[in-house]
Write a protein that holds these residues in place. Sequence first.
Motif, mmCIF file in Angstrom:
data_model
loop_
_atom_site.group_PDB
_atom_site.id
_atom_site.type_symbol
_atom_site.label_atom_id
_atom_site.label_comp_id
_atom_site.label_asym_id
_atom_site.label_seq_id
_atom_site.Cartn_x
_atom_site.Cartn_y
_atom_site.Cartn_z
ATOM 1 N N PRO A 57 3.842 92.587 -29.973
ATOM 2 C CA PRO A 57 5.225 92.224 -29.637
ATOM 3 C C PRO A 57 5.737 91.027 -30.441
ATOM 4 C CG PRO A 57 3.858 92.409 -27.655
ATOM 5 C CD PRO A 57 2.934 92.467 -28.821
ATOM 6 N N GLY A 58 7.029 90.962 -30.568
ATOM 7 C CA GLY A 58 7.691 89.795 -31.154
ATOM 8 C C GLY A 58 7.513 89.629 -32.651
ATOM 9 N N ALA A 59 7.146 90.693 -33.350
ATOM 10 C CA ALA A 59 6.897 90.578 -34.793
ATOM 11 C C ALA A 59 8.188 90.489 -35.607
ATOM 12 C CB ALA A 59 6.075 91.767 -35.267
ATOM 13 N N GLY A 60 9.281 90.998 -35.022
ATOM 14 C CA GLY A 60 10.554 90.989 -35.740
ATOM 15 C C GLY A 60 11.075 92.390 -36.021
ATOM 16 N N LYS A 61 10.608 93.367 -35.256
ATOM 17 C CA LYS A 61 11.032 94.763 -35.466
ATOM 18 C C LYS A 61 12.534 94.941 -35.292
ATOM 19 C CE LYS A 61 8.392 96.034 -32.082
ATOM 20 N NZ LYS A 61 7.691 94.778 -31.878
ATOM 21 N N SER A 62 13.063 94.408 -34.207
ATOM 22 C CA SER A 62 14.472 94.650 -33.891
ATOM 23 C C SER A 62 15.389 93.952 -34.895
ATOM 24 C CB SER A 62 14.774 94.187 -32.466
ATOM 25 O OG SER A 62 13.965 94.912 -31.574
ATOM 26 N N LEU A 63 15.025 92.715 -35.242
ATOM 27 C CA LEU A 63 15.826 91.979 -36.225
ATOM 28 C C LEU A 63 15.797 92.703 -37.576
ATOM 29 C CD1 LEU A 63 17.267 89.128 -36.078
ATOM 30 C CD2 LEU A 63 15.306 88.266 -37.349
ATOM 31 N N ASP A 85 13.256 101.677 -28.415
ATOM 32 C CA ASP A 85 12.431 100.804 -27.586
ATOM 33 C C ASP A 85 13.047 100.804 -26.195
ATOM 34 O OD1 ASP A 85 10.929 98.960 -26.278
ATOM 35 O OD2 ASP A 85 10.923 97.489 -27.898
ATOM 36 N N LYS A 88 11.991 97.572 -23.919
ATOM 37 C CA LYS A 88 12.581 96.250 -24.146
ATOM 38 C C LYS A 88 13.740 96.404 -25.143
ATOM 39 C CE LYS A 88 10.576 91.762 -24.958
ATOM 40 N NZ LYS A 88 9.434 91.133 -25.633
ATOM 41 N N PRO A 167 5.863 97.886 -29.929
ATOM 42 C CA PRO A 167 4.666 97.697 -30.754
ATOM 43 C C PRO A 167 3.628 98.810 -30.538
ATOM 44 C CG PRO A 167 4.869 95.962 -29.079
ATOM 45 C CD PRO A 167 6.066 96.833 -28.939
ATOM 46 N N ASN A 218 6.643 89.065 -41.830
ATOM 47 C CA ASN A 218 7.828 88.364 -41.322
ATOM 48 C C ASN A 218 7.509 86.909 -40.991
ATOM 49 O OD1 ASN A 218 10.473 88.073 -40.467
ATOM 50 N ND2 ASN A 218 10.018 88.692 -38.370
ATOM 51 N N ARG A 219 8.542 86.107 -41.099
ATOM 52 C CA ARG A 219 8.485 84.683 -40.735
ATOM 53 C C ARG A 219 7.629 83.855 -41.686
ATOM 54 N NH1 ARG A 219 9.631 82.612 -35.146
ATOM 55 N NH2 ARG A 219 10.914 84.183 -34.209
HETATM 56 N N1 LIG Z 1 12.138 85.866 -39.792
HETATM 57 C C1 LIG Z 1 12.552 85.331 -38.640
HETATM 58 N N2 LIG Z 1 13.024 84.072 -38.613
HETATM 59 C C2 LIG Z 1 13.439 83.524 -37.465
HETATM 60 N N3 LIG Z 1 13.436 84.137 -36.272
HETATM 61 C C3 LIG Z 1 12.962 85.382 -36.236
HETATM 62 C C4 LIG Z 1 12.524 86.064 -37.419
HETATM 63 N N4 LIG Z 1 12.121 87.302 -37.063
HETATM 64 C C5 LIG Z 1 12.315 87.402 -35.733
HETATM 65 N N5 LIG Z 1 12.815 86.261 -35.239
HETATM 66 C C6 LIG Z 1 13.140 85.988 -33.837
HETATM 67 O O1 LIG Z 1 11.982 86.272 -33.071
HETATM 68 C C7 LIG Z 1 12.326 86.925 -31.871
HETATM 69 C C8 LIG Z 1 11.646 88.290 -31.835
HETATM 70 O O2 LIG Z 1 12.240 89.097 -32.869
HETATM 71 P P1 LIG Z 1 12.533 90.612 -32.611
HETATM 72 O O3 LIG Z 1 13.213 90.806 -31.310
HETATM 73 O O4 LIG Z 1 13.171 91.141 -33.823
HETATM 74 O O5 LIG Z 1 11.030 91.106 -32.506
HETATM 75 P P2 LIG Z 1 10.487 92.476 -31.969
HETATM 76 O O6 LIG Z 1 9.300 92.789 -32.813
HETATM 77 O O7 LIG Z 1 11.568 93.466 -31.901
HETATM 78 O O8 LIG Z 1 10.018 92.070 -30.502
HETATM 79 P P3 LIG Z 1 9.618 93.059 -29.298
HETATM 80 O O9 LIG Z 1 8.189 93.455 -29.569
HETATM 81 O O10 LIG Z 1 9.758 92.188 -28.103
HETATM 82 O O11 LIG Z 1 10.557 94.221 -29.336
HETATM 83 C C9 LIG Z 1 13.851 87.041 -31.833
HETATM 84 O O12 LIG Z 1 14.351 85.937 -31.118
HETATM 85 C C10 LIG Z 1 14.221 86.940 -33.296
HETATM 86 O O13 LIG Z 1 15.516 86.407 -33.471
#
Ligand SMILES: Nc1ncnc2c1ncn2[C@@H]1O[C@H](COP(=O)(O)OP(=O)(O)OP(=O)(O)O)[C@@H](O)[C@H]1O
Length: 235
Positions: A57-63, A85, A88, A167, A218-219
Motif C-alpha cells: 500500500p501507499g506506493a503511489g499507484k493512484s497518483l 480499487d 480504497k 496492492p 516512486n518518491r
Molecule cells: N512522488 C510522490 N511525492 C510526494 N507524495 C507522493 C508521491 N507519490 C505518492 N505520494 C503521496 O503518497 C500518498 C499515497 O499515494 P497514492 O494514494 O498514490 O498511493 P497508492 O499506492 O494508490 O496507495 P493505496 O495502496 O492506499 O491505494 C498520497 O498522499 C500521495 O499524494
Amino acid sequence: MFGKKKKKNESSTRAGLVVVNKPKSVISEQYRTIRTNVQFSMVDQEFKSIVITSDAPGAGKSLTSANLAATFASEDKRVLLVDADMRKPTVHNTFRVRNTDGLTTILTDRHTQLQDKIYKTSVDNLYILTSGPIPPNPAEMLSSERMDRLQEEMESLFDLVIFDTPPLTAVTDAQIMAGKTDGVIFIVRNKVAIKEQILESKQLLEMVGANVIGAVMNRIDKKEDSYYYYYGNGE
Ligand SMILES: Nc1ncnc2c1ncn2[C@@H]1O[C@H](COP(=O)(O)OP(=O)(O)OP(=O)(O)O)[C@@H](O)[C@H]1O
Ligand SMILES: [Mg+2]
C-alpha cells in the motif's frame, strides 16, 4: 456523449494532477518519460488497457494512474481512468466528483449503462469512472464475465483504459486485472519497498501471464538523482 456529468467548477477538479497544474515541472517531465517508455513497448501491439499496481500500500499507484492518464490524454488519446480499487477508492477525490455510483453500480445493476456513469473531466480527452459503492466481494466482481464485457466496451469507446488497483500482496484484485489487460506498470516506493514483497508480486504477475511493461521507482528525492537535480527547476 458523457456530457451530462461534466463538472461545472473545472478548476477544482485537479487535486494531485501535477501534469495539469505544473506541466513544465520536472515531475511532469518524468510522467512524460513514463508515457514515452510505454509507447516504446507498444512496437508490436498497441495497448488498449493498462493496470497500475504495486507490491504494498501507499506506493503511489493512484497518483501515478491519474497523472499518467492525463499525460496520455494530452496527446489526443481518449483516455478512461477506472478506479478498480474498490477497497480504497481515490479517483473521485482526485477529480472532486461524487462516488455515489460507478464501476460497482454497473457491475451489479444490469440496467445501468457505462456511458451514463462516466465523468468527463476538465482535462481534454480524459474521462473517469469512479469505483462506486464499496462492495463486499471486489475480487469476485472483477473476475466476473460482466466485468470482461464491460472492459471490452471500455476498450471500444476509448483509445486507452487505465485501471488503478489495490496492492498485489494484499488482495487478488490487481492480479485478476493484470491477467486480462495488455500491460502492467508496477510502482515501487523508494526506500520503503521490501524485497520479498516485490518478488512475491513478480510471482503473482507471472502466474496470470501479465505483461509487465515497466516499473516506476516512486518518491526518489531529487538530490538522489543528479540528472534531475541538475535540470530541476525547483518543482
Ligand atoms: N512522488 C510522490 N511525492 C510526494 N507524495 C507522493 C508521491 N507519490 C505518492 N505520494 C503521496 O503518497 C500518498 C499515497 O499515494 P497514492 O494514494 O498514490 O498511493 P497508492 O499506492 O494508490 O496507495 P493505496 O495502496 O492506499 O491505494 C498520497 O498522499 C500521495 O499524494
Ligand atoms: Mg490508491
